[in-house]
Write an enzyme that holds these catalytic residues in place. Structure first.
Site, PDB file in Angstrom:
ATOM      1  N   ASP A   1       0.817  -1.215   0.000  1.00  0.00           N
ATOM      2  CA  ASP A   1       0.000   0.000   0.000  1.00  0.00           C
ATOM      3  C   ASP A   1       0.851   1.266   0.000  1.00  0.00           C
ATOM      4  O   ASP A   1       0.367   2.336  -0.383  1.00  0.00           O
ATOM      5  CB  ASP A   1      -0.918   0.026   1.226  1.00  0.00           C
TER       6      ASP A   1
ATOM      7  N   TYR B   1      -8.579   4.632  -4.122  1.00  0.00           N
ATOM      8  CA  TYR B   1      -8.646   4.473  -2.669  1.00  0.00           C
ATOM      9  C   TYR B   1      -8.915   5.825  -1.996  1.00  0.00           C
ATOM     10  O   TYR B   1      -8.332   6.842  -2.378  1.00  0.00           O
ATOM     11  CB  TYR B   1      -7.329   3.888  -2.146  1.00  0.00           C
TER      12      TYR B   1
ATOM     13  N   HIS C   1      23.159   2.037  10.208  1.00  0.00           N
ATOM     14  CA  HIS C   1      22.732   3.322  10.755  1.00  0.00           C
ATOM     15  C   HIS C   1      21.243   3.281  11.102  1.00  0.00           C
ATOM     16  O   HIS C   1      20.897   3.137  12.263  1.00  0.00           O
ATOM     17  CB  HIS C   1      23.046   4.438   9.754  1.00  0.00           C
TER      18      HIS C   1
END
Length: 228
Positions: A118, A225, A167
């Protein structure tokens, strides 16, 4: 710049709210493209005492043009990404537990399900390690460069985050709040991937057709959406 400083302050305050930082770790910035100025969190200032007026304004060379504090130590990384990718409006760096765990592992966060799809169109990549010369030189600038080296010419908003080897995660978006939203999702999908691979070490990546569907229905040219 007051409006942008307020937005960046609120986005920074979202980091402890969503459990993405400990102590003074992490930073959020946003850019005013028209003025060529970036607002970023001050270095080492506690979230509990931080105010909108504490945000630091720098130009694209990193020179402070407004603010009483030094800017985040990661400022040069943010600036390098803004220079390279015009679509970026906000950037965030955290040391959130699960996303950061992939950094010493030196592995991309794999795209295993639709939650990932998504937001991220494929794996969330992990950069190569920086050389000793790169670390001893302009470390933060070179961190930005290795992120750019890894992303190449890809659209950064299609992969709105990355893991820097040994990191931690950087994420970005259209603005500061969007960048934090993507950092929250990155932490969640990193956790999901770790759990899923613990349950089934042979687990395959999400099917490409399902990946395409979920990403494009939210971010493609014919996205449907949400509400207009």
């Amino acid at each position: 710049m007051q409006k942008l400083k307020q937005q960046v302050f609120e986005a920074n305050m979202d980091l402890p709210r969503y459990g993405l930082v400990t102590f003074t770790w992490g930073n959020v910035s946003a850019i005013d493209r028209e003025r060529g100025l970036v607002v970023i969190k001050p270095s080492g200032v506690a979230y509990e005492t931080m105010k909108a007026d504490d945000m630091v304004v720098v130009d694209m060379s990193g020179k402070v043009v407004e603010g009483k504090y030094r800017p985040s130590s990661d400022t040069a990384t943010h600036l390098e990404l803004y220079r390279r990718y015009p679509s970026l409006g906000g950037i965030v760096h955290t040391h959130s537990t699960h996303a950061t765990a992939w950094a010493p592992a030196g592995l991309a966060i794999p795209a295993l399900g639709t939650t990932h799809a998504d937001y991220f169109f494929g794996d969330i990549p992990c950069t190569r390690g920086l050389s000793e010369e790169e670390v001893q030189g302009e470390y933060e600038l070179n961190t930005g460069k290795v992120i750019i080296e890894t992303l190449g010419d890809a659209e950064p908003l299609h992969t709105p985050g990355i893991v820097v080897y040994q990191h931690g995660p950087f994420a970005w978006g259209k603005d500061a709040h969007d960048a934090v939203h993507n950092a929250v999702v990155m932490e969640e999908v990193a956790k999901m991937a770790w759990i899923a691979r613990s349950i089934n070490p042979q687990l395959n990546h999400i099917d490409s057709f399902l990946m395409n569907k979920h990403f494009m229905r939210k971010h493609g040219p014919n996205a449907y959406y949400g509400q207009k």
